[in-house]
Enzyme design. Sequence first.
Site, mmCIF file in Angstrom:
data_model
loop_
_atom_site.group_PDB
_atom_site.id
_atom_site.type_symbol
_atom_site.label_atom_id
_atom_site.label_comp_id
_atom_site.label_asym_id
_atom_site.label_seq_id
_atom_site.Cartn_x
_atom_site.Cartn_y
_atom_site.Cartn_z
ATOM 1 N N ASP A 270 0.816 -0.944 0.074
ATOM 2 C CA ASP A 270 0.131 -0.122 -0.032
ATOM 3 C C ASP A 270 0.646 1.182 -0.011
ATOM 4 O OD1 ASP A 270 -3.403 0.762 1.572
ATOM 5 O OD2 ASP A 270 -2.552 1.678 0.566
HETATM 6 C C1 GLC Z 1 -4.175 4.558 -0.033
HETATM 7 C C2 GLC Z 1 -5.022 3.232 0.310
HETATM 8 C C3 GLC Z 1 -5.302 1.957 -0.740
HETATM 9 C C4 GLC Z 1 -5.566 2.904 -2.008
HETATM 10 C C5 GLC Z 1 -3.600 3.172 -2.559
HETATM 11 C C6 GLC Z 1 -3.783 3.597 -3.813
HETATM 12 O O1 GLC Z 1 -3.761 4.547 1.047
HETATM 13 O O2 GLC Z 1 -4.960 2.760 1.521
HETATM 14 O O3 GLC Z 1 -6.466 1.645 -0.500
HETATM 15 O O4 GLC Z 1 -5.130 2.072 -2.586
HETATM 16 O O5 GLC Z 1 -3.305 3.968 -1.577
HETATM 17 O O6 GLC Z 1 -4.418 5.307 -3.707
#
Ligand code: GLC
Length: 741
Positions: A270
């Site tokens: 993430d």
């Molecule tokens: C965010 C979220 C994740 C998302 C990623 C890209 O912080 O936790 O669910 O897909 O970043 O935006």
Amino acid sequence: MTNIAMPSPVSTEEAQRQDRINGLLAQMGLDEKIGQMSQLQAGGGYVPEHIADAIRAGRVGSVLNEVDLDTINALQHIAVEESRLGIPLLIGRDVIHGFKTIFPIPLGQAASWNTELVEAAARISAAEAAGCGINWTFAPMIDVTRDPRWGRIAESPGEDPLLASAMGVAMVRGFQGDALCEVGAIAACAKHFAAYGAAESGRDYNTANVPENELRNVYLRPFKDAAEAGVATFMTAFCEIDGVPASGNSWLLDDVLRQEWRYNGMVVSDWESVVEMSVHGFTHDDSEAAYAAVTAGVDMEMASTSYRDHLEHMVHSGTVSLEHIDRMVGRILALKFELGLFENPYTQREEHPELLSRQHLKTAKELATQSCVLLKNDEHVLPLSASRLESVSLIGPLADDGYEQMGTWVFDGEAQHSVTVATALRELIGRTVDIRQLAGVETTRADSVDEFAQVRQVAAEVDVNILVLGEESFMSGEAHSRANIDLPGQQLELLEAVAAAGKPVIVVIMAGRPLTLERVLPLADAVLYAWHPGTMGGPAIADLLLGLAAPSGKLPVSFPRVVGQIPIYYAQKNTGRPPTDGTCLHMNDVPAQAPQTSLGMASFHLDAGFRPLFPFGFGLSYTQFQYVKITTSHHHIALGEALDISADVLNTGMHEGEEVVQLYVRDLVGSVTRPVRELKAFRRLRLRPGERQRISFRLHTDELAFYDRHMQWTVEPGHFHAWIGGDSEASLQTEFEVRAA
Ligand code: GLC
């Protein structure tokens, strides 16, 4: 360079693809391999110079958050035509519940219990996104959660592993279609692996302390099913699990995901969760964080650049083997081959359906309609009969707000495409009914009561008062948890002012989570829970209020009476002192000078009891359903056999309606304690007034399996109870026995 051995028997196509991967790996320099493991933030409809340079140098495997078609094609052109090996890019985006056509938030979609419709919505979302050049979505989010304080419950499929699995698999199928190389298919991503929904106190990013047995029996189940359904990628969670951050958790990412589940898809971290391991205090610095993540099994690093900055040195110094890197890069290349990006890296707009097409909007309205849950309907005040109405009020901050009704995690949806409740009601009855619309409060949080005098006056003048209350979209979603989940602002006071007029009161609630409604219920004759219903929320709600459609939604999550009950969920353990209605008096009903043992020595709260306000699976219709004659085809079966559990369902009301019939089972004794009920199956049933249907669920002993005390997936012989009904408190009960052989 190492030839990556594919998992046992592979098709010719897979063998050919592996040869191509091995051939490419053989040509790639270490810097180019590490480049594939890096995903960078783009966006803004132009090609940043530093991104262009990095792509040209083969230092980028993926970008996220660019959605302009021409810009994406330009990025791909640099990768394919201007870099040494011409490896195309993965283009990622959060297409969580729609791209331009916005569907209900995933928690609302789960309330439909309609996997076919949820799959259709994901299919449309993929088609719209693919038409703009996106080939990878960071969805489905399949974090089970039992804490409505947590803002991301809005994105989740709710509290139950089986329903979460069903929703997750439906979305994977919808996003990925039959083959990733097909026009309109995009790679899906099972996230956030794992136990993110167990964040303590519902505070986002917080610690998740989950014993392995519960982790396996609850939080991992939807991920295992998504892996078996062929989800192309996984994303690691921000949280730590029992002290080890998910992005550095080799037990989770290697022992479980790779060794046990034999999953061979790609894992992405993430956003900056790799380098955040130093913030957790799990690593000292980015270099150590990169080492922890790459050895645990994170194939691609999102946004941060610790891989780009440190992996080359680790390989040269021998702390990370080239073979390990090749295996990870092989998974990234495999995904790009599966997507057909080497053959077709560019997107031709004309190959894709129009955005927000009539069909897309029709599906969005259908899913929004089936997502709404009728919680209360005293005296059958709903559906309203337009022919008998001269005037209605339409009061509340969310009655005419096309932005807020879309909900959280809407990156590309636009408010001007939303049809609000006000617009829909005007279109349906505006020619014959006087609709007196007032916001009443400026926003859901506003403290102003300036308009209340006018509200009182209108409320007294009309035939029926309709309020649309709830939360603004930002009040749920990432990093937006709440410690108090009442209606925010002065909305309760607004409702009190309207109710004082003594006319019928219909409350529609738009929210990203269950709210505590104990003080709302007495003031309303009917309550319709619409979650955040998306682009077509208005027409869906208007049809339901006017009887052009009947509510069929069922709660995917329990509604607490008060926030102090959380976590509260139906699949609780029995404890050694289970509560019963007879033993759990409310403290206000206890006489003065009550002795210490004055109340049942059971597991409950003196001031809230033990039951939720509304249980998992609950939802009313405009008709009534009755369940009778539950039977089992066998009183006992052997391990490996199946039995049928059946019941008659009757429509005893005046309207045709759809019911989600649910089967729950209890394993009375286990080598670990077992939940008092577990959802094992569900099915939608449409019945005309007076119609009776017998419904049967075939239950195989494999469906009774769980992880035992030794973490072995097993079915233990013994006695079981079973219920069939319209929610998790179903009373129609039977029993059966499973024998060893
Ligand atoms: C965010 C979220 C994740 C998302 C990623 C890209 O912080 O936790 O669910 O897909 O970043 O935006």
